[in-house]
Design an enzyme around this catalytic site. Sequence first.
Site, PDB file in Angstrom:
ATOM      1  N   LYS A 172      17.528  20.086  15.817  1.00 17.44           N
ATOM      2  CA  LYS A 172      16.252  20.748  15.502  1.00 17.44           C
ATOM      3  C   LYS A 172      16.129  22.087  16.239  1.00 17.44           C
ATOM      4  O   LYS A 172      15.544  23.031  15.725  1.00 17.44           O
ATOM      5  CB  LYS A 172      15.077  19.819  15.840  1.00 17.44           C
ATOM      6  CG  LYS A 172      15.027  18.547  14.980  1.00 17.44           C
ATOM      7  CD  LYS A 172      14.931  18.877  13.498  1.00 17.44           C
ATOM      8  CE  LYS A 172      14.670  17.667  12.626  1.00 17.44           C
ATOM      9  NZ  LYS A 172      14.587  18.003  11.194  1.00 17.44           N
ATOM     10  N   TYR A 176      19.296  14.636  17.949  1.00 16.77           N
ATOM     11  CA  TYR A 176      18.179  15.097  17.104  1.00 16.77           C
ATOM     12  C   TYR A 176      17.610  16.419  17.644  1.00 16.77           C
ATOM     13  O   TYR A 176      17.407  17.374  16.892  1.00 16.77           O
ATOM     14  CB  TYR A 176      17.116  14.004  17.087  1.00 16.77           C
ATOM     15  CG  TYR A 176      15.947  14.261  16.171  1.00 16.77           C
ATOM     16  CD1 TYR A 176      16.072  14.104  14.784  1.00 16.77           C
ATOM     17  CD2 TYR A 176      14.701  14.648  16.674  1.00 16.77           C
ATOM     18  CE1 TYR A 176      14.995  14.316  13.938  1.00 16.77           C
ATOM     19  CE2 TYR A 176      13.622  14.861  15.836  1.00 16.77           C
ATOM     20  CZ  TYR A 176      13.768  14.691  14.470  1.00 16.77           C
ATOM     21  OH  TYR A 176      12.699  14.905  13.633  1.00 16.77           O
TER      22      TYR A 176
HETATM   23  P1  NAD Z   1      11.471  10.176   6.244  1.00 16.80           P
HETATM   24  O1  NAD Z   1      12.536   9.357   6.869  1.00 16.80           O
HETATM   25  O2  NAD Z   1      10.248   9.505   5.715  1.00 16.80           O
HETATM   26  O3  NAD Z   1      12.058  11.106   5.099  1.00 16.80           O
HETATM   27  C1  NAD Z   1      13.270  11.781   5.224  1.00 16.80           C
HETATM   28  C2  NAD Z   1      13.776  12.105   3.841  1.00 16.80           C
HETATM   29  O4  NAD Z   1      15.054  12.731   3.964  1.00 16.80           O
HETATM   30  C3  NAD Z   1      13.975  10.846   2.998  1.00 16.80           C
HETATM   31  O5  NAD Z   1      13.505  11.088   1.698  1.00 16.80           O
HETATM   32  C4  NAD Z   1      15.496  10.653   3.003  1.00 16.80           C
HETATM   33  O6  NAD Z   1      15.994  10.018   1.846  1.00 16.80           O
HETATM   34  C5  NAD Z   1      15.959  12.102   3.056  1.00 16.80           C
HETATM   35  N1  NAD Z   1      17.334  12.213   3.537  1.00 16.80           N
HETATM   36  C6  NAD Z   1      17.872  11.695   4.659  1.00 16.80           C
HETATM   37  N2  NAD Z   1      19.179  12.005   4.716  1.00 16.80           N
HETATM   38  C7  NAD Z   1      19.470  12.729   3.603  1.00 16.80           C
HETATM   39  C8  NAD Z   1      20.626  13.354   3.104  1.00 16.80           C
HETATM   40  N3  NAD Z   1      21.801  13.276   3.750  1.00 16.80           N
HETATM   41  N4  NAD Z   1      20.556  14.021   1.926  1.00 16.80           N
HETATM   42  C9  NAD Z   1      19.396  14.107   1.255  1.00 16.80           C
HETATM   43  N5  NAD Z   1      18.241  13.549   1.684  1.00 16.80           N
HETATM   44  C10 NAD Z   1      18.286  12.874   2.849  1.00 16.80           C
HETATM   45  O7  NAD Z   1      11.080  11.240   7.352  1.00 16.80           O
HETATM   46  P2  NAD Z   1       9.905  12.329   7.432  1.00 16.80           P
HETATM   47  O8  NAD Z   1       9.091  11.955   8.597  1.00 16.80           O
HETATM   48  O9  NAD Z   1       9.288  12.577   6.116  1.00 16.80           O
HETATM   49  O10 NAD Z   1      10.795  13.584   7.881  1.00 16.80           O
HETATM   50  C11 NAD Z   1      10.978  14.749   7.107  1.00 16.80           C
HETATM   51  C12 NAD Z   1      11.468  15.864   8.026  1.00 16.80           C
HETATM   52  O11 NAD Z   1      10.489  16.110   9.038  1.00 16.80           O
HETATM   53  C13 NAD Z   1      12.749  15.511   8.779  1.00 16.80           C
HETATM   54  O12 NAD Z   1      13.581  16.641   8.862  1.00 16.80           O
HETATM   55  C14 NAD Z   1      12.246  15.121  10.150  1.00 16.80           C
HETATM   56  O13 NAD Z   1      13.233  15.295  11.141  1.00 16.80           O
HETATM   57  C15 NAD Z   1      11.083  16.060  10.302  1.00 16.80           C
HETATM   58  N6  NAD Z   1      10.103  15.622  11.303  1.00 16.80           N
HETATM   59  C16 NAD Z   1       9.396  14.457  11.146  1.00 16.80           C
HETATM   60  C17 NAD Z   1       8.484  14.077  12.125  1.00 16.80           C
HETATM   61  C18 NAD Z   1       7.648  12.830  12.036  1.00 16.80           C
HETATM   62  O14 NAD Z   1       6.924  12.541  12.980  1.00 16.80           O
HETATM   63  N7  NAD Z   1       7.686  12.087  10.943  1.00 16.80           N
HETATM   64  C19 NAD Z   1       8.303  14.890  13.242  1.00 16.80           C
HETATM   65  C20 NAD Z   1       9.045  16.046  13.374  1.00 16.80           C
HETATM   66  C21 NAD Z   1       9.938  16.407  12.386  1.00 16.80           C
END
Ligand code: NAD
Length: 248
Positions: free
Chosen positions: A160, A156
């Site tokens: 990133k 991951y």
């Molecule tokens: P989440 O798991 O709630 O949502 C992720 C979304 O991505 C979902 O809608 C899922 O269906 C979609 N997805 C996954 N694989 C896919 C694919 N192959 N094709 C199309 N869609 C796909 O997670 P989130 O927390 O909303 O995360 C969103 C972004 O933010 C991600 O890139 C995550 O790495 C990043 N992020 C999240 C956090 C956190 O604390 N939640 C922190 C840092 C970064």
Amino acid sequence: MKLLEGKTALITGASRGIGQAIALRFAEQGAHIAFTYLSSAEKAMALENQLHAQGVRAIGYRSDAASFTEAEKLVNNVLMEFQHVDIVVNNAGITRDNLILRMSEQQWDEVLNTNLKSAFNICKQVIRPMMKSRGGSIINISSIVGLTGNAGQTNYAASKAGLIGFTKSLAKELGSRNIRCNVVAPGFIETDMTHGLTEEVKAQYIKNIPLGRYGSPDEVARVCLFLASDLSAYVTGQVLSVCGGLNS
Ligand code: NAD
């Protein structure tokens, strides 16, 4: 005048969490929304309806962000429906956590393909049309883990951190075409992705966050709105952390 009036935004992985919050916030500011989802057609339909209620055009596309050919098809379809794409948010992301000794090749590949190759896939397709319309804003959703590293997340963190190098390079290539490329690096945000953490682990993390709490998806969306809009017209190649001060 709304901040994104008349613009079209393409957001990947928007059926829930941060992507959904971005879609809603952009629509509130007048943007038409093309978004992708992977499996939940019901959630996608519900989001389409919510977006329509804000008076904008909105279409959800089932498309795997990790697939180059699906990205090509997706962007062709979006251009047919919306004529132009002004804003792209590469948000789709997954975790497959494991210590390196136990990490499988599959866990590595799935994360790198979904989180990093996905941004290449979409950018390859949208850059030419953005050049034609003489501008655009690309926002790649990274993570503070891409800046700091994290035990159990080599895959991951690498994906990133890779997004940051990718975005900074793209910003240099495309600045002369008025296409801005920036990274948003969230800290701990309350979504399904962080839902699985135990209360104990959460409390431990919160101790290190100066603002003393997790962030909300909309707090990330509002920073994306800034980067998508002309408020940030002279900002490109930057990483903006949205982490309650965690990495300060
Ligand atoms: P989440 O798991 O709630 O949502 C992720 C979304 O991505 C979902 O809608 C899922 O269906 C979609 N997805 C996954 N694989 C896919 C694919 N192959 N094709 C199309 N869609 C796909 O997670 P989130 O927390 O909303 O995360 C969103 C972004 O933010 C991600 O890139 C995550 O790495 C990043 N992020 C999240 C956090 C956190 O604390 N939640 C922190 C840092 C970064």
